[in-house]
Design an enzyme around this catalytic site. Structure first.
Site, short mmCIF file in Angstrom:
data_model
loop_
_atom_site.label_atom_id
_atom_site.label_comp_id
_atom_site.label_asym_id
_atom_site.label_seq_id
_atom_site.Cartn_x
_atom_site.Cartn_y
_atom_site.Cartn_z
N VAL A 114 11.89 31.28 39.42
CA VAL A 114 11.50 31.22 38.09
C VAL A 114 12.38 32.13 37.32
CG1 VAL A 114 9.90 31.37 36.18
CG2 VAL A 114 9.23 30.72 38.59
N CYS A 115 12.95 31.60 36.52
CA CYS A 115 13.76 32.15 35.51
C CYS A 115 15.09 32.99 36.37
CB CYS A 115 13.27 33.55 34.64
SG CYS A 115 13.93 34.08 33.30
N THR A 116 15.17 34.36 36.19
CA THR A 116 16.13 35.18 36.95
C THR A 116 16.00 35.10 38.47
OG1 THR A 116 15.37 37.16 36.06
CG2 THR A 116 17.22 36.25 34.80
N GLY A 117 14.88 34.56 38.79
CA GLY A 117 14.56 34.71 40.19
C GLY A 117 15.79 34.05 41.12
N THR A 134 18.09 28.43 35.34
CA THR A 134 17.78 29.86 35.08
C THR A 134 17.64 29.61 33.58
OG1 THR A 134 18.03 32.05 35.67
CG2 THR A 134 19.91 30.82 34.67
#
Length: 335
Positions: A114-117, A134
């Protein structure tokens, strides 16, 4: 075929993660289990883990209790999900988590971020040559740090084989619903979304931005009032002359200024806003398609059909079958 129950989801947490990146998907899996495990067999088992275990502080200040990675030794992991978030403008991928992901990811059925993961998956080498999503603010940095990743700058979530990734914050819920649908079918995912009061189960191909919001991001809100008026009057005359009048400008000056500020013509914005409104109506209501066409400014059902085929490659009817909250196709066996 659905996975063997319960489907074990491991969510990785770390210092300064975004709280909703973790808890949004976690709640989706819990809601799916609570609503669809009447026979006592849960759909999902969720484990929140961190490098050392214990309390891990999120960027919102709330700490989350986790188990250490060592507690996962010997456990089969169906899905590995990495939350996003960081303290500043530079993402730091904790080496211990990167090394563990590199070791354990090949043994999981699927891996998600999720996102910057996505930065953590990229640091572990999992996204080389793969498509990924992202948060829009981090697209350029992900491309710069990991040029071998094919970053899709606009999508809510992306699936590339067994690798899934999403945009930021609330998009993690969209990703989780997509994973639930992949496991147990459309009906379980839709009913989970309704349980969570998520009114639209958004497709991965949908944009991170609505059309007016995306335009406003480019033109610093100069036409924000006009866009709000357009959205409230989609079934009215929205020709350039009428829009110019509403904006208090001459038609030629308005058309030229609008393109310079937003990057698209007024007509293109009108079509996009009307299409978005029609999509929402198809997803959230049971109105006849003819009524939706009229209410969203398309005039006739045939006009709406032509726009859908040209812009989305599908018909309004087929779109409703795929994404309507009222749609209840047969569950996958075992769900």
């Amino acid at each position: 075929m659905p996975p063997t129950r319960p489907c074990r989801i491991v969510l990785l947490a770390y210092q300064d993660m975004n709280l909703l990146d973790l808890t949004g998907p976690l709640q989706a899996f819990a809601s799916a289990t609570r609503r669809h495990s009447a026979d006592g067999s849960p759909l999902y088992e969720t484990i929140v883990a961190s490098a050392e275990g214990g309390l891990v502080a999120s960027s919102a200040g709330l700490a989350v209790m986790t188990v250490p990675l060592t507690a996962l030794d010997g456990l089969d992991i169906d899905t590995l999900l990495v939350a996003g978030g960081c303290a500043g403008d530079t993402y730091f991928a904790p080496p211990a988590l990167v090394d563990w992901i590199r070791l354990r990811a090949p043994m999981a059925r699927r891996v998600a971020s999720v996102c910057t993961g996505a930065f953590m998956l990229a640091a572990a080498g999992l996204l080389d040559g793969r498509r990924a999503a992202t948060h829009w603010e981090w697209v350029a940095r992900l491309r710069r740090l990991h040029p071998q990743v094919q970053v899709d700058e606009d999508k809510i979530y992306v699936r590339d084989g067994q690798l899934w990734s999403s945009a930021g914050v609330s998009a993690g819920i969209d990703l989780a619903l997509a994973l639930i649908e992949d496991d147990y079918g459309h009906r379980v995912a839709i009913e989970t979304a309704r349980q969570m009061v998520v009114f639209m189960k958004r497709a991965g191909g949908q944009s991170q931005f609505s059309a007016p919001l995306s335009a406003q991001a480019r033109e610093n809100g100069r036409f924000a009032g006009l866009h709000a008026w357009m959205a409230a009057n989609l079934d009215n005359d929205l020709r350039v002359e009428r829009l110019a009048e509403q904006a208090g400008m001459g038609a030629r000056t308005f058309a030229r200024t609008y393109v310079a500020q937003t990057g698209c013509t007024p007509a293109a914005m009108v079509e996009t806003m009307r299409l978005e409104a029609a999509r929402r109506a198809l997803e959230e209501s049971e109105q006849p398609i003819k009524a939706i066409a009229a209410a969203t400014g398309h005039g006739t059902e045939q006009n709406l059909r032509r726009v859908f085929l040209r812009r989305l490659g599908t018909t309004p009817g087929d779109y409703r079958k795929c994404f309507s909250a009222a749609s209840t196709p047969t569950l996958s066996s075992g769900a």
